[in-house]
Design a protein around this motif. Structure first.
Motif, short mmCIF file in Angstrom:
data_model
loop_
_atom_site.label_atom_id
_atom_site.label_comp_id
_atom_site.label_asym_id
_atom_site.label_seq_id
_atom_site.Cartn_x
_atom_site.Cartn_y
_atom_site.Cartn_z
N GLY A 66 3.88 5.29 -34.51
CA GLY A 66 4.97 4.64 -35.22
C GLY A 66 6.25 5.44 -35.11
N ILE A 67 7.35 4.75 -34.88
CA ILE A 67 8.67 5.38 -34.86
C ILE A 67 9.47 4.81 -36.02
CG2 ILE A 67 10.81 5.72 -33.59
CD1 ILE A 67 9.34 5.50 -31.02
N LEU A 68 9.96 5.70 -36.85
CA LEU A 68 10.72 5.29 -38.03
C LEU A 68 12.12 4.85 -37.62
CD1 LEU A 68 10.82 5.08 -41.11
CD2 LEU A 68 11.51 7.48 -41.17
N SER A 69 12.50 3.66 -38.03
CA SER A 69 13.85 3.16 -37.72
C SER A 69 14.86 3.76 -38.69
CB SER A 69 13.87 1.63 -37.78
OG SER A 69 13.62 1.18 -39.10
N GLN A 70 16.11 3.48 -38.45
CA GLN A 70 17.19 4.05 -39.26
C GLN A 70 18.33 3.05 -39.37
OE1 GLN A 70 19.62 6.89 -36.54
NE2 GLN A 70 17.57 6.77 -35.64
N GLU A 71 19.15 3.19 -40.38
CA GLU A 71 20.31 2.34 -40.52
C GLU A 71 21.30 2.63 -39.40
OE1 GLU A 71 18.69 3.05 -44.72
OE2 GLU A 71 18.90 4.16 -42.84
N PRO A 72 21.91 1.61 -38.81
CA PRO A 72 22.84 1.85 -37.70
C PRO A 72 24.21 2.29 -38.19
CG PRO A 72 22.67 -0.50 -38.14
CD PRO A 72 21.69 0.18 -39.06
N SER A 73 24.88 3.06 -37.34
CA SER A 73 26.29 3.36 -37.58
C SER A 73 27.11 2.10 -37.35
CB SER A 73 26.76 4.46 -36.63
OG SER A 73 26.69 3.98 -35.28
N LYS A 74 28.38 2.13 -37.72
CA LYS A 74 29.22 0.94 -37.57
C LYS A 74 29.32 0.51 -36.11
CE LYS A 74 32.10 1.58 -41.69
NZ LYS A 74 33.48 1.77 -42.21
N SER A 75 29.42 1.47 -35.20
CA SER A 75 29.56 1.11 -33.79
C SER A 75 28.30 0.46 -33.25
CB SER A 75 29.92 2.34 -32.96
OG SER A 75 28.91 3.34 -33.07
N ILE A 76 27.15 1.03 -33.57
CA ILE A 76 25.89 0.45 -33.08
C ILE A 76 25.64 -0.89 -33.75
CG2 ILE A 76 23.38 0.78 -32.98
CD1 ILE A 76 23.86 3.74 -32.72
N ALA A 77 25.96 -1.01 -35.03
CA ALA A 77 25.74 -2.26 -35.75
C ALA A 77 26.55 -3.41 -35.15
CB ALA A 77 26.10 -2.08 -37.22
N SER A 78 27.64 -3.11 -34.49
CA SER A 78 28.46 -4.17 -33.90
C SER A 78 27.73 -4.92 -32.79
CB SER A 78 29.77 -3.58 -33.36
OG SER A 78 29.51 -2.71 -32.26
N ARG A 101 1.56 3.63 -27.00
CA ARG A 101 2.34 2.45 -27.35
C ARG A 101 3.01 2.69 -28.69
NH1 ARG A 101 -2.07 -1.72 -27.54
NH2 ARG A 101 -3.25 0.17 -28.04
N VAL A 102 3.99 1.88 -28.99
CA VAL A 102 4.86 2.15 -30.14
C VAL A 102 4.88 0.98 -31.10
CG1 VAL A 102 7.29 2.42 -30.82
CG2 VAL A 102 6.34 3.82 -28.97
N VAL A 103 4.86 1.31 -32.39
CA VAL A 103 5.10 0.34 -33.46
C VAL A 103 6.37 0.77 -34.18
CG1 VAL A 103 4.32 -0.38 -35.75
CG2 VAL A 103 2.74 -0.42 -33.83
N PRO A 104 7.37 -0.09 -34.25
CA PRO A 104 8.56 0.26 -35.04
C PRO A 104 8.26 0.20 -36.53
CG PRO A 104 8.72 -2.00 -34.25
CD PRO A 104 7.47 -1.42 -33.64
N ILE A 105 8.73 1.19 -37.27
CA ILE A 105 8.55 1.20 -38.72
C ILE A 105 9.89 0.86 -39.35
CG2 ILE A 105 7.86 2.56 -40.72
CD1 ILE A 105 6.19 4.28 -38.87
N LYS A 106 9.93 -0.25 -40.05
CA LYS A 106 11.18 -0.75 -40.60
C LYS A 106 11.51 -0.06 -41.93
CE LYS A 106 10.34 -5.26 -38.47
NZ LYS A 106 10.17 -6.72 -38.70
N VAL A 107 12.78 -0.08 -42.30
CA VAL A 107 13.22 0.51 -43.57
C VAL A 107 13.28 -0.58 -44.63
CG1 VAL A 107 14.52 2.30 -42.37
CG2 VAL A 107 15.68 0.18 -43.06
N GLY A 130 21.37 10.18 -37.18
CA GLY A 130 22.83 10.28 -37.18
C GLY A 130 23.34 10.76 -38.52
N GLY A 131 24.04 9.88 -39.23
CA GLY A 131 24.58 10.24 -40.53
C GLY A 131 23.72 9.79 -41.69
N ALA A 132 22.47 9.39 -41.42
CA ALA A 132 21.61 8.89 -42.48
C ALA A 132 21.32 9.98 -43.50
CB ALA A 132 20.30 8.36 -41.90
N SER A 133 21.35 9.61 -44.76
CA SER A 133 21.06 10.55 -45.84
C SER A 133 19.57 10.81 -45.92
CB SER A 133 21.55 9.99 -47.18
OG SER A 133 21.05 10.74 -48.26
N GLY A 138 17.42 4.27 -46.42
CA GLY A 138 16.12 3.66 -46.20
C GLY A 138 15.26 4.51 -45.30
N TYR A 139 15.90 5.18 -44.33
CA TYR A 139 15.21 6.11 -43.44
C TYR A 139 14.53 7.22 -44.24
CZ TYR A 139 15.04 10.14 -40.19
OH TYR A 139 14.65 11.23 -39.47
#
Length: 353
Positions: A66-78, A101-107, A130-133, A138-139
């Protein structure tokens, strides 16, 4: 312990090898040999690995991580405005390249979701945010839940490995310190660095059996890719008592000469962390990533860490209830999008609602 410990280890690959060599020869040589064996035995006992009996299947040739996802920065979110989290594709490729193989882990999911995913995957990779707290994102919250599940599982003899890269490395330290932050500001962004191995590296699970050429590359070449503004110093590791949980195995220096911990290994748990980015050597080619080492020896070194962790995940008995359920969770249900045009860090990323 000299930094070239790996250059001579072929002569004495283990304590048993050393003891075997002590069987013949002059008495002084035998006494010296046994003394060396005793010293190494004491060093190895500092890494207890696991307090209880371990149950694992070493023949698991279908590891899922499993790979833990993260909130996107403004540029990636675009790129995908409706999405709430993402995973850089380089982490997925890094693991897939070693047969996982990979399973995404959602926040921002209910606890029941994380328990289901945890019970079904063979290992968890914490990726940089990145800048996630570490505290309020959620990360960070999802990472905290999964960390506690991993501690509980391993305490009960259920082998479950955890890997942290960059912010994931920092998150592991934060969680293991009782949700307290002992990091210090540093200047190590877009910087390639070598590793200075600490004596414990020679008896660590991560580096003890690493190929000699990989160890030489890591120590002699600027082969690790660093993109972080926070560091853990050896002094803070001790002051926080985190050195009772983790052993530092290697250090690097930032632009100002500050020495920081670059690799950690838990004493009683199958947990590892690196402050650098081994996946970038192989898979990230952003125009602004001027420091990333792409030469063959650096690529091999970066792949070694993935090989090690995937092989640890092969020991886990976790599995999905059925192949049908497994298929619904896998990363193959998503298509990566091109993000290099808005982000200097990632060529491609996966996005999740």
């Amino acid at each position: 312990m000299p930094t070239v410990w790996w250059a001579e280890r072929n002569q004495c690959e283990s304590i048993l090898d050393i003891v075997g060599m002590c069987g013949t020869g002059p008495l002084v040589a035998i006494a010296l040999c046994l003394l060396i064996a005793g010293v190494l035995a004491n060093q190895q006992r500092t890494f207890r690995f696991h307090p209880n009996s371990i149950r694992y299947n070493v023949n698991n040739n279908r590891p899922i991580i499993g790979i833990l996802s993260q909130e996107p920065s403004k540029s990636i979110a675009s790129v995908s405005p409706e999405s709430v989290s993402y995973i850089a594709a380089s982490y997925v490729k890094w693991l897939e390249g070693q047969g996982a193989r990979v399973v995404p882990i959602k926040v921002n999911q209910p606890d029941s979701y994380y328990k289901t995913v945890f019970d079904s995957i063979n290992g968890r990779l914490l990726i940089p945010g990145g800048g996630a707290s570490l505290v309020s994102s959620g990360y960070g919250k999802a990472g905290s839940i999964l960390y506690d599940l991993a501690i509980e599982a391993n305490n009960n003899g259920d082998f479950f490995p955890v890997w942290g890269t960059c912010l994931g490395f920092e998150l592991l330290l934060y969680l293991s310190a009782g949700r307290k932050n002992f990091l210090t500001p540093c200047n190590s962004y877009n910087r390639a660095a070598s590793l200075k191995f600490i004596s414990d590296a020679s008896v660590s699970r991560l580096y003890q059996r690493a190929p000699n050429d990989v160890l030489k590359t890591l120590s002699k070449e600027k082969s690790t890719s660093n993109f972080h503004h926070w560091c853990m110093t050896k002094e803070n590791l001790t002051a926080s008592s985190l050195d009772n949980f983790y052993r530092p195995l290697a250090t690097s220096t930032d632009d100002d000469g500050l020495e920081f911990v670059a690799t950690i290994e838990a004493i009683d748990y199958p947990f590892w962390g690196v402050q650098f980015h081994p996946e970038k050597n192989v898979y990230e080619w952003g125009a602004n990533l001027t420091s990333v080492p792409h030469w063959p020896s650096a690529i091999k070194a970066g792949q070694y860490f993935a090989e090690f962790f995937v092989n640890q995940a092969r020991k886990s008995q976790h599995r999905f209830a059925s192949r049908q359920e497994e298929a619904t969770y896998l990363i193959y249900n998503y298509a990566p999008l091109y993000t290099a045009n808005v982000s200097s860090s990632f060529l491609q990323s996966y996005f999740f609602d």
